[in-house]
Write a protein that holds these residues in place. Structure first.
Motif, PDB file in Angstrom:
ATOM      1  N   GLY A 202       0.865  -1.186   0.000  1.00 50.15           N
ATOM      2  CA  GLY A 202       0.000   0.000   0.000  1.00 50.15           C
ATOM      3  C   GLY A 202       0.895   1.227   0.000  1.00 50.15           C
ATOM      4  N   LEU A 203       0.453   2.294  -0.650  1.00 51.81           N
ATOM      5  CA  LEU A 203       1.274   3.510  -0.710  1.00 51.81           C
ATOM      6  C   LEU A 203       0.349   4.715  -0.823  1.00 51.81           C
ATOM      7  CD1 LEU A 203       4.298   4.194  -0.798  1.00 51.81           C
ATOM      8  CD2 LEU A 203       4.168   4.173  -3.276  1.00 51.81           C
TER       9      LEU A 203
ATOM     10  N   LYS B 229       3.359   0.438   9.007  1.00 45.69           N
ATOM     11  CA  LYS B 229       3.178   1.679   8.242  1.00 45.69           C
ATOM     12  C   LYS B 229       4.434   2.498   8.414  1.00 45.69           C
ATOM     13  CE  LYS B 229      -1.540   2.106   7.368  1.00 45.69           C
ATOM     14  NZ  LYS B 229      -2.107   2.559   6.133  1.00 45.69           N
ATOM     15  N   LEU B 230       5.021   2.876   7.308  1.00 42.18           N
ATOM     16  CA  LEU B 230       6.293   3.593   7.359  1.00 42.18           C
ATOM     17  C   LEU B 230       6.110   4.935   6.661  1.00 42.18           C
ATOM     18  CD1 LEU B 230       9.379   3.150   7.973  1.00 42.18           C
ATOM     19  CD2 LEU B 230       9.573   2.360   5.623  1.00 42.18           C
TER      20      LEU B 230
ATOM     21  N   ALA C 119      10.514   3.619  -3.557  1.00 44.55           N
ATOM     22  CA  ALA C 119       9.689   2.525  -3.035  1.00 44.55           C
ATOM     23  C   ALA C 119       9.613   1.397  -4.061  1.00 44.55           C
ATOM     24  CB  ALA C 119       8.281   3.030  -2.716  1.00 44.55           C
ATOM     25  N   THR C 120       9.698   0.150  -3.572  1.00 40.81           N
ATOM     26  CA  THR C 120       9.456  -0.995  -4.456  1.00 40.81           C
ATOM     27  C   THR C 120       8.071  -1.548  -4.125  1.00 40.81           C
ATOM     28  OG1 THR C 120      10.492  -2.612  -2.967  1.00 40.81           O
ATOM     29  CG2 THR C 120      11.912  -1.606  -4.619  1.00 40.81           C
ATOM     30  N   LEU C 121       7.331  -1.943  -5.170  1.00 39.63           N
ATOM     31  CA  LEU C 121       5.946  -2.379  -5.007  1.00 39.63           C
ATOM     32  C   LEU C 121       5.841  -3.878  -5.265  1.00 39.63           C
ATOM     33  CD1 LEU C 121       4.102   0.482  -6.950  1.00 39.63           C
ATOM     34  CD2 LEU C 121       4.974   0.487  -4.608  1.00 39.63           C
TER      35      LEU C 121
ATOM     36  N   VAL D 194       4.849  13.767   1.231  1.00 37.46           N
ATOM     37  CA  VAL D 194       5.494  12.722   2.045  1.00 37.46           C
ATOM     38  C   VAL D 194       4.712  11.412   1.893  1.00 37.46           C
ATOM     39  CG1 VAL D 194       5.937  11.971   4.413  1.00 37.46           C
ATOM     40  CG2 VAL D 194       6.537  14.276   3.708  1.00 37.46           C
ATOM     41  N   ALA D 195       5.442  10.324   1.610  1.00 36.99           N
ATOM     42  CA  ALA D 195       4.782   9.043   1.337  1.00 36.99           C
ATOM     43  C   ALA D 195       4.688   8.177   2.594  1.00 36.99           C
ATOM     44  CB  ALA D 195       5.559   8.292   0.267  1.00 36.99           C
ATOM     45  N   THR D 196       3.583   7.449   2.703  1.00 35.36           N
ATOM     46  CA  THR D 196       3.436   6.450   3.763  1.00 35.36           C
ATOM     47  C   THR D 196       3.206   5.105   3.095  1.00 35.36           C
ATOM     48  OG1 THR D 196       2.515   8.046   5.302  1.00 35.36           O
ATOM     49  CG2 THR D 196       2.075   5.734   5.767  1.00 35.36           C
TER      50      THR D 196
END
Ligand SMILES: Cc1cc2nc3c(=O)[nH]c(=O)nc-3n(C[C@H](O)[C@H](O)[C@H](O)COP(=O)(O)OP(=O)(O)OC[C@H]3O[C@@H](n4cnc5c(N)ncnc54)[C@H](O)[C@@H]3O)c2cc1C
Length: 331
Positions: A123-124, A146-147, A157-159, A131-133
């Protein structure tokens, strides 16, 4: 306008991988908050023909790096091309698939850019200011964490494959292509894949497969794996195995799914004669649909199965294969 999100779209043998289109789909959804455009980076040799598909799949602009030396992966070559583009356009996010290549490239790129890294996201979201979580499975898939990153730019980010939907294709979109020249000397790359050797007989890469048929100790003998392979062939699926089947020498370790094997997230996982021990579940519980075939109604796999068949795999697998073949033949 500068791109707000940059997507590295992986190719193999000159063909774009589905996970790259999934990352583009995620980028299109997120761009509304991040702002700007979606850029796609395509690296390889003679791959310009794939650019149109990237535009149709959601890219506003394609950054194309082509050279014979780039046909196969080099972490130094690929990371430096991506870093050059990213430093120039300063995207909020850089996305790629959590494939074997992505797992190597993502952290190296983040280190080069001194940006935050979020690996194997399922999840992104992008919050205020970009700012991404990320939502990521941790502790062998037992917990979701959750980061939230600390900076709004150059977040890498890798998905996880098969989790994010692709953007509905729009064939009318024409690609805007910018050719990019590597700043490193390609003749002197420090590392380079020389050859890709298929160790797993299946035609589909296990960690990216949309359908997996896996066999366990319930198959009783190595030759019985052909029942699993026949169903996989009919479904266009990859073949997996439990550790008990691998330890028995029925399949090489490359087939193993679980804690000490591969983590998979297909749309459909068919477990045949697999009890569903917690260590096996650790590698496959995020599958969208799980079908379990087991003669023991109390087998733990039924606790996580979407559909359970209590019965003998030696009777059920041939019937299933026949049914799938018939349906396919009837269109
Ligand atoms: C540190 C550690 C790491 C591990 N890592 C992994 C891992 O990565 N992956 C992994 O898979 N395991 C792993 N294991 C092993 C795990 O605990 C299990 O032992 C293993 O998953 C069992 O494999 P299985 O389900 O094929 O065999 P079993 O548990 O023996 O189950 C066989 C199943 O087949 C069914 N069955 C038998 N005959 C039939 C039939 N004719 N028709 C239908 N069903 C039938 C039985 O009812 C049974 O449920 C790990 C263990 C440890 C301690």
């Amino acid at each position: 306008m500068m791109p707000g999100i940059l997507v590295f779209v992986e190719q193999r043998d000159g063909k774009v991988k589905r996970v790259g289109l999934e990352a583009l789909g995620a980028a299109r959804r997120l761009i509304q908050k991040a702002g700007g455009e979606v850029g796609a980076v395509l690296i390889g040799d003679r791959i310009a023909s794939e650019a149109k598909g990237l535009a149709a799949g959601g890219a506003d602009k394609v950054y194309l790096a082509e050279a014979p030396e780039l046909r196969l992966y080099s972490s130094e070559g690929y990371a430096s091309i991506l870093a050059d583009v990213a430093k120039r356009i300063q995207p909020s996010l850089i996305l790629m698939g959590a494939t074997a290549m992505g797992k190597d490239l993502g952290p190296k790129l983040a280190a080069k850019l001194k940006g935050p890294f979020m690996g194997d996201c399922i999840g992104l979201e992008v919050g205020e200011g970009g700012v991404a979580t990320a939502t990521r499975p941790i502790y062998a898939g037992k917990l979701l964490s959750k980061l939230t990153s600390r900076q709004p730019t150059l977040q890498v980010a890798t998905l996880r494959p098969n989790v994010f939907p692709v953007h509905p294709p729009d064939p009318a979109r024409e690609p805007v292509i910018e050719r990019v020249a590597p700043s490193v000397d390609l003749a002197k790359l420090g590392d380079k894949v020389k050859e890709v050797v298929a160790t797993v007989g299946s035609k589909v890469e296990l960690t990216e497969a949309r359908i997996i048929v896996s066999g366990g100790r319930g198959l009783k003998a190595p030759e019985n794996f052909k029942l699993v392979e026949e169903l996989a062939e009919a479904l266009g699926a990859a073949v997996g195995a439990s550790r008990a089947a691998v330890d028995a020498g029925w399949k090489p370790h490359a087939y193993q799914v679980g804690l000490t094997g591969k983590t998979v997230s297909p749309v459909l996982y068919v477990a045949c004669g697999i009890s569903g021990a917690i260590q096996h579940q650790a590698g496959m519980s995020s599958s969208k649909y799980i079908v379990a075939i087991n003669k023991d109604p109390n087998a733990p796999i039924f606790k996580i199965a979407t559909y359970g068949i209590v019965g003998d795999i030696f009777e059920i697998l041939p019937l299933l294969t026949e049914a799938v073949k018939k349906m396919t033949a009837e269109g």
